[in-house]
Motif scaffolding. Structure first.
Motif, PDB file in Angstrom:
ATOM      1  N   ILE A 153     -19.595  -4.613   0.751  1.00 36.72           N
ATOM      2  CA  ILE A 153     -20.611  -5.616   1.075  1.00 36.72           C
ATOM      3  C   ILE A 153     -20.060  -6.934   0.525  1.00 36.72           C
ATOM      4  CG2 ILE A 153     -22.941  -6.457   0.576  1.00 36.72           C
ATOM      5  CD1 ILE A 153     -23.832  -3.522   0.438  1.00 36.72           C
ATOM      6  N   CYS A 154     -20.018  -7.954   1.370  1.00 38.79           N
ATOM      7  CA  CYS A 154     -19.306  -9.182   1.025  1.00 38.79           C
ATOM      8  C   CYS A 154     -20.272 -10.310   0.669  1.00 38.79           C
ATOM      9  CB  CYS A 154     -18.432  -9.620   2.197  1.00 38.79           C
ATOM     10  SG  CYS A 154     -17.290  -8.347   2.782  1.00 38.79           S
ATOM     11  N   GLN A 155     -20.192 -10.786  -0.579  1.00 45.22           N
ATOM     12  CA  GLN A 155     -20.990 -11.935  -1.024  1.00 45.22           C
ATOM     13  C   GLN A 155     -20.043 -12.956  -1.661  1.00 45.22           C
ATOM     14  OE1 GLN A 155     -24.067 -11.095  -3.939  1.00 45.22           O
ATOM     15  NE2 GLN A 155     -24.443 -13.285  -4.238  1.00 45.22           N
ATOM     16  N   PRO A 156     -19.289 -13.709  -0.833  1.00 46.04           N
ATOM     17  CA  PRO A 156     -18.304 -14.637  -1.381  1.00 46.04           C
ATOM     18  C   PRO A 156     -18.957 -15.805  -2.107  1.00 46.04           C
ATOM     19  CG  PRO A 156     -18.523 -14.957   0.982  1.00 46.04           C
ATOM     20  CD  PRO A 156     -19.350 -13.751   0.627  1.00 46.04           C
ATOM     21  N   VAL A 157     -18.233 -16.368  -3.073  1.00 38.39           N
ATOM     22  CA  VAL A 157     -18.790 -17.435  -3.899  1.00 38.39           C
ATOM     23  C   VAL A 157     -17.945 -18.710  -3.826  1.00 38.39           C
ATOM     24  CG1 VAL A 157     -19.490 -18.074  -6.249  1.00 38.39           C
ATOM     25  CG2 VAL A 157     -19.738 -15.709  -5.484  1.00 38.39           C
ATOM     26  N   MET A 158     -16.615 -18.589  -3.907  1.00 33.89           N
ATOM     27  CA  MET A 158     -15.772 -19.794  -4.028  1.00 33.89           C
ATOM     28  C   MET A 158     -14.351 -19.508  -3.553  1.00 33.89           C
ATOM     29  SD  MET A 158     -15.103 -19.701  -8.167  1.00 33.89           S
ATOM     30  CE  MET A 158     -16.684 -19.069  -8.694  1.00 33.89           C
ATOM     31  N   GLY A 159     -13.539 -20.579  -3.486  1.00 36.63           N
ATOM     32  CA  GLY A 159     -12.105 -20.448  -3.227  1.00 36.63           C
ATOM     33  C   GLY A 159     -11.789 -19.691  -1.950  1.00 36.63           C
ATOM     34  N   ASP A 160     -10.916 -18.691  -2.078  1.00 32.86           N
ATOM     35  CA  ASP A 160     -10.481 -17.936  -0.891  1.00 32.86           C
ATOM     36  C   ASP A 160     -11.464 -16.836  -0.488  1.00 32.86           C
ATOM     37  OD1 ASP A 160      -9.970 -16.301  -3.106  1.00 32.86           O
ATOM     38  OD2 ASP A 160      -8.191 -15.401  -2.228  1.00 32.86           O
ATOM     39  N   TYR A 167     -15.037  -9.100   9.926  1.00 32.21           N
ATOM     40  CA  TYR A 167     -14.867  -9.396  11.352  1.00 32.21           C
ATOM     41  C   TYR A 167     -13.539  -8.886  11.917  1.00 32.21           C
ATOM     42  CZ  TYR A 167     -14.833 -12.191  15.664  1.00 32.21           C
ATOM     43  OH  TYR A 167     -14.785 -12.594  16.970  1.00 32.21           O
ATOM     44  N   VAL A 168     -12.465  -8.952  11.102  1.00 29.91           N
ATOM     45  CA  VAL A 168     -11.134  -8.568  11.596  1.00 29.91           C
ATOM     46  C   VAL A 168     -10.818  -7.121  11.223  1.00 29.91           C
ATOM     47  CG1 VAL A 168      -8.660  -9.121  11.552  1.00 29.91           C
ATOM     48  CG2 VAL A 168     -10.357 -10.964  11.446  1.00 29.91           C
ATOM     49  N   TRP A 169     -10.853  -6.816   9.929  1.00 27.15           N
ATOM     50  CA  TRP A 169     -10.510  -5.452   9.481  1.00 27.15           C
ATOM     51  C   TRP A 169     -11.685  -4.503   9.640  1.00 27.15           C
ATOM     52  CZ3 TRP A 169      -8.795  -8.386   4.555  1.00 27.15           C
ATOM     53  CH2 TRP A 169      -7.616  -9.090   4.829  1.00 27.15           C
ATOM     54  N   ARG A 170     -12.896  -5.048   9.687  1.00 29.16           N
ATOM     55  CA  ARG A 170     -14.133  -4.298   9.920  1.00 29.16           C
ATOM     56  C   ARG A 170     -14.343  -3.171   8.910  1.00 29.16           C
ATOM     57  NH1 ARG A 170     -13.282  -2.227  15.210  1.00 29.16           N
ATOM     58  NH2 ARG A 170     -15.476  -1.685  15.387  1.00 29.16           N
ATOM     59  N   ARG A 176     -27.163   0.488   5.319  1.00 29.28           N
ATOM     60  CA  ARG A 176     -26.219   0.482   6.449  1.00 29.28           C
ATOM     61  C   ARG A 176     -24.865   1.013   5.993  1.00 29.28           C
ATOM     62  NH1 ARG A 176     -26.104  -5.522   8.333  1.00 29.28           N
ATOM     63  NH2 ARG A 176     -24.376  -4.812   9.685  1.00 29.28           N
ATOM     64  N   LEU A 177     -24.454   0.608   4.799  1.00 24.81           N
ATOM     65  CA  LEU A 177     -23.123   0.986   4.308  1.00 24.81           C
ATOM     66  C   LEU A 177     -23.074   2.442   3.848  1.00 24.81           C
ATOM     67  CD1 LEU A 177     -20.347  -0.466   3.813  1.00 24.81           C
ATOM     68  CD2 LEU A 177     -21.005  -0.601   1.425  1.00 24.81           C
ATOM     69  N   MET A 186     -17.179   2.574   9.173  1.00 25.56           N
ATOM     70  CA  MET A 186     -16.432   1.639   8.311  1.00 25.56           C
ATOM     71  C   MET A 186     -15.603   2.400   7.285  1.00 25.56           C
ATOM     72  SD  MET A 186     -19.306  -1.272   7.690  1.00 25.56           S
ATOM     73  CE  MET A 186     -18.401  -2.102   6.423  1.00 25.56           C
ATOM     74  N   ARG A 187     -16.184   3.479   6.764  1.00 21.04           N
ATOM     75  CA  ARG A 187     -15.456   4.271   5.758  1.00 21.04           C
ATOM     76  C   ARG A 187     -14.201   4.892   6.374  1.00 21.04           C
ATOM     77  NH1 ARG A 187     -19.465   6.484   3.980  1.00 21.04           N
ATOM     78  NH2 ARG A 187     -19.770   4.850   2.448  1.00 21.04           N
ATOM     79  N   GLN A 188     -14.305   5.347   7.621  1.00 17.38           N
ATOM     80  CA  GLN A 188     -13.121   5.921   8.290  1.00 17.38           C
ATOM     81  C   GLN A 188     -12.025   4.867   8.441  1.00 17.38           C
ATOM     82  OE1 GLN A 188     -12.429   9.129   8.868  1.00 17.38           O
ATOM     83  NE2 GLN A 188     -14.376   9.412   7.784  1.00 17.38           N
ATOM     84  N   ARG A 189     -12.427   3.648   8.814  1.00 16.30           N
ATOM     85  CA  ARG A 189     -11.435   2.565   8.938  1.00 16.30           C
ATOM     86  C   ARG A 189     -10.832   2.241   7.577  1.00 16.30           C
ATOM     87  NH1 ARG A 189     -15.106   0.753  12.993  1.00 16.30           N
ATOM     88  NH2 ARG A 189     -16.298  -0.544  11.543  1.00 16.30           N
ATOM     89  N   ALA A 190     -11.684   2.239   6.529  1.00 19.23           N
ATOM     90  CA  ALA A 190     -11.204   1.936   5.171  1.00 19.23           C
ATOM     91  C   ALA A 190     -10.207   2.992   4.704  1.00 19.23           C
ATOM     92  CB  ALA A 190     -12.391   1.851   4.204  1.00 19.23           C
ATOM     93  N   ILE A 191     -10.487   4.264   5.011  1.00 16.69           N
ATOM     94  CA  ILE A 191      -9.570   5.348   4.612  1.00 16.69           C
ATOM     95  C   ILE A 191      -8.244   5.223   5.359  1.00 16.69           C
ATOM     96  CG2 ILE A 191      -9.227   7.862   4.768  1.00 16.69           C
ATOM     97  CD1 ILE A 191     -12.301   8.069   4.089  1.00 16.69           C
ATOM     98  N   SER A 192      -8.314   4.824   6.616  1.00 22.13           N
ATOM     99  CA  SER A 192      -7.090   4.607   7.393  1.00 22.13           C
ATOM    100  C   SER A 192      -6.253   3.481   6.781  1.00 22.13           C
ATOM    101  CB  SER A 192      -7.471   4.270   8.842  1.00 22.13           C
ATOM    102  OG  SER A 192      -6.342   3.845   9.561  1.00 22.13           O
ATOM    103  N   MET A 193      -6.913   2.406   6.337  1.00 21.04           N
ATOM    104  CA  MET A 193      -6.198   1.289   5.692  1.00 21.04           C
ATOM    105  C   MET A 193      -5.600   1.728   4.360  1.00 21.04           C
ATOM    106  SD  MET A 193      -8.635  -1.972   6.524  1.00 21.04           S
ATOM    107  CE  MET A 193      -7.521  -3.239   5.992  1.00 21.04           C
ATOM    108  N   LYS A 194      -6.327   2.573   3.638  1.00 22.15           N
ATOM    109  CA  LYS A 194      -5.808   3.108   2.375  1.00 22.15           C
ATOM    110  C   LYS A 194      -4.488   3.844   2.613  1.00 22.15           C
ATOM    111  CE  LYS A 194      -6.837   6.638  -1.118  1.00 22.15           C
ATOM    112  NZ  LYS A 194      -7.830   7.610  -1.631  1.00 22.15           N
TER     113      LYS A 194
END
Length: 450
Positions: free
Chosen positions: A366-373, A383-386, A405-406, A415-423
């Protein structure tokens, strides 16, 4: 001949910055390069000094910086400038002595590897005719956006108007104006920051803590832009065999609590070492976690809630509501937490180290960005890696929905399947023949070639 004679003890001086997110990859890089036969001196500020006992293989050089804390306010650029000015001559004196001592060892020319924030190191290296290499601790995808800021300011697109926040930025697909770094920074402050960034002039190479498969497009752009070798050797956390790099004391007791939870059921919440929140945001987060009905491990740094010492502002009734299902702590051993089988999601500020750690363990976010990059990283994750959900705002219903949802819905399972594939891809990049393995080999050759 690359043989051991050429590289045995070849001296590297690593110049670290006092930010947790920058210090971590520098210490990891030092461990990796030491394992390749280099001798490592770590030059670091007195502010946020690393613990030498965790890295007995390094020589530590403390630079007096004359600061007691990081100034992340509007004075940030002045803070960075003073930090660089205060450390410069100390490093120059040390390196001059080292050069004098090693004059009879012709093959042992010192190479300086410095954090991009510590730009004084490049100037010192240049003065002494030493080669300098920059370590970038942000994502590669962040840099094209950062490099576009002067143009966007000149065109009057920044600071961003509210009406444009959701619009795509021309030539920076897939970023929207809201994803740009410093999108609300006044022009004069942004000009100061960009001028500081340009102080690093001509490194002989750049090291990036990333992987080719993850950021191939951005790395290709950056190689064209910089015209120097770029070594993508991430994720450093999986390469380095070094103990904790945390400035804060880690509460390892949470691991036994995780041991009692069901597989992939826990949401781990940690917004990094610098982010702060107000009492309202704390309340919305707390009730969102409670209403989700999911187990949670929530890191609240002491002092991170404005006006409080720790969690005295937690809403009335919250503790009773989540008893046995939630654990609030001051700081967690993140590497151990993310690799634990009970953790099903990571609610994060999307700092690059945390992003890489989550990808390396196959944990969706779950993405809650604050600053910088972080806004750029969040956009790529969602959006890209999903493998991430963007948290649109910090309201109880939005928080509750994102967690469910997560962790519960089919969307999260995909999403978890995609994350495991990236791992798996991240793991293979480190094996013989993988891109990060090859890139590290090339970096070692490059460093030995002078």
């Amino acid at each position: 001949m690359m043989g051991d004679e050429r590289k045995r003890g070849k001296p590297l001086v690593l110049v670290a910055s006092p930010f947790q997110g920058h210090m971590t990859p520098m210490l990891q890089l030092g461990s990796v390069l030491h394992s390749k036969g280099f001798s490592i001196t770590l030059a670091h500020t007195k502010l946020n000094s690393p613990d030498p006992s965790n890295h007995p293989e390094f020589v530590f050089l403390t630079l007096s910086d004359n600061f007691s804390a990081i100034d992340a306010s509007a004075n940030y650029t002045k803070f960075l400038e003073a930090l660089n000015n205060n450390c410069k001559m100390q490093l120059q004196d040390h390196l001059t002595r080292k050069i004098e001592e090693g004059k009879d060892e012709m093959n042992h020319t010192i190479t300086v590897i410095h954090d991009n924030i510590m730009y004084f190191a490049e100037e010192v290296a240049s003065n002494l005719n030493l080669r300098s290499i920059v370590l970038r601790s942000c994502s590669a995808s962040y840099m094209p956006a950062f490099l576009a800021l002067p143009r966007l300011h000149a065109e009057g697109k920044l600071p961003v108007q509210d009406s444009m926040l959701q619009e795509l930025v021309p030539e920076l697909h897939p970023l929207r104006y809201k994803d740009l770094p410093f999108n609300d920074t006044p022009t004069e402050v942004a000009t100061e920051m960009l001028a500081l960034a340009e102080r690093v002039r001509t490194p002989s190479a750049i090291i990036w803590n990333t992987m080719e498969f993850l950021e191939h497009s951005a790395l290709t752009q950056l190689r064209q832009h910089y015209q120097v070798p770029i070594f993508a050797i991430g994720p450093l956390i999986k390469m380095a065999r070094c103990p904790s790099t945390s400035f804060l004391e880690e509460d390892t007791g949470c691991i036994s609590w995780l041991d009692k939870q069901a597989p992939r059921s826990v949401i781990y919440v940690s917004l990094g070492s610098l982010a702060t929140m107000d009492e309202t945001e704390l309340t919305e987060t707390a009730w969102g976690l409670a209403k989700s009905k999911q187990p949670f491990l929530w890191v609240v740094r002491p002092g991170s809630v404005s006006g409080s010492e720790w969690i005295e502002f937690l809403p009335e009734g919250f503790t009773e509501e989540v008893r046995g299902r939630g654990l609030v702590l001051k700081w967690a051993p993140q590497k151990q937490v993310l690799s634990h089988s009970a953790v099903g999601g990571f609610w994060s500020h999307c700092g690059w180290n945390s992003t890489l750690e989550s990808i390396s363990e196959g944990v969706p976010m779950i993405c809650q960005p604050v600053m910088g990059d972080q806004c750029v990283n969040s956009r790529y994750l969602s959006y890209v890696w999903r493998v991430g959900l963007e948290l649109e705002n910090l309201e109880i219903k939005v928080v509750e929905s994102a967690i469910r949802r997560l962790l519960v819905d089919e969307e999260g399972q995909e999403m978890r399947q995609r994350a495991i594939s990236m791992k798996e891809k991240a793991k293979y990049s480190l094996f013989k023949g993988g891109s990060s393995f090859n890139s590290l080999k090339d970096l070692v050759e490059f460093t030995l070639a002078r």
